[in-house]
Write an enzyme that holds these catalytic residues in place. Structure first.
Site, short mmCIF file in Angstrom:
data_model
loop_
_atom_site.label_atom_id
_atom_site.label_comp_id
_atom_site.label_asym_id
_atom_site.label_seq_id
_atom_site.Cartn_x
_atom_site.Cartn_y
_atom_site.Cartn_z
N TRP A 96 11.74 43.03 9.56
CA TRP A 96 11.21 44.16 10.33
C TRP A 96 10.12 44.88 9.58
CZ3 TRP A 96 11.46 43.61 15.12
CH2 TRP A 96 12.59 43.11 15.75
N ASP A 104 11.57 53.36 9.41
CA ASP A 104 12.07 52.73 10.64
C ASP A 104 13.59 52.70 10.51
OD1 ASP A 104 13.01 51.08 12.62
OD2 ASP A 104 11.79 49.34 12.08
N LYS A 107 20.57 50.09 19.01
CA LYS A 107 21.48 49.69 17.95
C LYS A 107 22.63 50.70 17.85
CE LYS A 107 18.30 46.59 17.13
NZ LYS A 107 17.01 46.78 16.46
C1 LIG Z 1 15.68 46.14 16.51
C2 LIG Z 1 14.73 46.63 15.48
C3 LIG Z 1 13.36 46.74 15.74
C4 LIG Z 1 12.75 46.33 17.07
O1 LIG Z 1 13.11 47.19 18.05
P1 LIG Z 1 12.51 47.07 19.54
O2 LIG Z 1 13.10 48.28 20.18
O3 LIG Z 1 13.01 45.79 20.09
O4 LIG Z 1 11.04 47.12 19.43
C5 LIG Z 1 12.54 47.24 14.76
N1 LIG Z 1 13.04 47.60 13.57
C6 LIG Z 1 14.34 47.50 13.26
C7 LIG Z 1 14.83 47.92 11.93
C8 LIG Z 1 15.22 47.01 14.22
O5 LIG Z 1 16.53 46.91 13.94
#
Ligand SMILES: *Cc1c(COP(=O)(O)O)cnc(C)c1O
Length: 360
Positions: free
Chosen positions: A102, A172, A196
């Site tokens: 990511w 993030d 999540k």
């Molecule tokens: C799932 C995830 C993403 C992507 O998320 P989307 O909502 O599908 O764009 C980005 N960063 C992390 C750490 C994630 O777990």
């Protein structure tokens, strides 16, 4: 009705009580005779839902008035672009710490909008650790330093917030938000897709310190312009009303359950239990540096990987869902977010024991 034990990485498990409440209110929200999905986002009713969700999230995370909190669309992936568009301003560059898939994606996307530099990376190490802070190259001229506090695919997590001095830290936090208390004031900006640990896919929470607003590039699309969305209460256009509402139910449930200290204790116990079993069992392995193991995503490998397919189908039969590792790394991954209860972890460990006994 039989519900599985859900170890999916995202969209992930939601608390059953929240699903029940949403179902109960689905056709007729509090006697209004219509669903939240059918209601104007400009209505007083939705305004109250939205404001309550924001207030509860602020309370859970301890977010002060010096931060704007936004509920946007587009997922965390849209934020990979929104962060540089909004925060670089006149700075010549932004620094990224790479710890897995990511952060690498965030870095690549940022490179389309600014001079994105690698401050540190654990790629040579196979994404198994967090590079020691002492080795990071953070420029004084950087607009911000971007980290990914929990790498959802590799199962690598920072257990503490790195000090990057005066340069704003951007995180993030998609797969760690609400799993434990968070030192919000160490961040200039943080963002998380909901699917999540917060709610359904479709809403993305952004927290941004207000002194960082007002520096978006002129060509920033207005729907992802933090300053414009903050001024409009995230309603510059139609927000993801339903997802925002369900997140609000999750926030309220967490507050009622004692907040993030209490949630963190449960999550730590769940994770420690699972890692302890994996470490003790010869049949399974977890490759991550023990100092950087995630509380939320636990990847593991079978000693005999020719058994992967049998493992997954037998697990499904046993009511253990979503254990397949990400397609980029293979193996298995148990995501044990807030809504995956300790009993699910116990059931997983019992299954792991039994499968190993039969196949060792
Ligand atoms: C799932 C995830 C993403 C992507 O998320 P989307 O909502 O599908 O764009 C980005 N960063 C992390 C750490 C994630 O777990």
């Amino acid at each position: 009705m039989a519900r599985v034990h859900n170890f999916g990485a995202g969209p992930a498990a939601l608390p059953e009580a929240v699903l029940e409440e949403a179902r109960h209110e689905l056709l007729d929200w509090k006697g209004r005779g219509l669903s939240i999905m059918e209601m104007s986002h400009r209505s007083q009713a939705f305004g109250e839902i939205a404001a309550a969700a924001e207030a509860d999230l602020r309370e859970l995370l301890g977010i002060g008035d010096d931060y704007a909190v936004l509920f946007l669309q587009g997922g965390a992936t849209t934020q990979f672009a929104a962060v540089p568009l909004n925060l670089v301003g006149d700075a010549p560059a932004a620094d990224y710490v790479l710890t897995g898939s990511w952060s690498k994606k965030a870095f690549a996307e940022a490179g389309r909008f600014t001079n994105a530099r690698i401050a540190a990376t654990s790629e040579e190490d196979g994404w198994r650790s967090i590079p020691a802070r002492a080795g990071w190259k953070v420029g004084d001229d950087a607009a911000y330093v971007h980290i990914t506090p929990n790498e959802t695919i590799g199962g690598v997590e920072y257990h503490g917030v790195p000090d990057v001095g005066a340069v704003p830290l951007v995180g993030d936090v998609s797969s760690t938000i609400l799993s434990r208390p968070m030192a919000v004031d160490h961040y200039g900006c943080f963002y998380a897709g909901a699917q999540k640990n917060m709610g359904p896919a479709g809403v993305t929470v952004v927290g941004v310190r207000r002194d960082l607003l007002g520096r978006a590039r002129a060509d920033t699309p207005m729907a992802i312009d933090y300053t414009k969305q903050a001024q409009a209460g995230s309603m510059l256009n139609t927000p993801p009303c339903w997802a925002w509402y369900v997140c609000g139910l999750v926030f309220r449930q967490l507050l009622d359950g004692g907040g993030l200290e209490a949630m963190g204790r449960i999550n730590q116990r769940k994770a420690e239990k699972l890692y302890a079993y994996l470490d003790a069992a010869d049949f399974y392995g977890n490759p991550v540096d023990p100092a950087a193991r995630s509380w939320m995503n636990v990847p593991f490998l079978l000693g005999r990987n020719e058994l992967d397919a049998a493992f997954l189908s037998e697990a499904e039969e046993a009511g253990l869902h979503g254990l397949k590792g990400h397609r980029s790394v293979g193996g298995m991954r148990a995501s044990i977010y807030n809504a995956t209860p300790e009993a699910a972890v116990d059931a997983l460990i019992a299954f792991l024991q039994e499968f190993a006994a039969r196949n060792a």
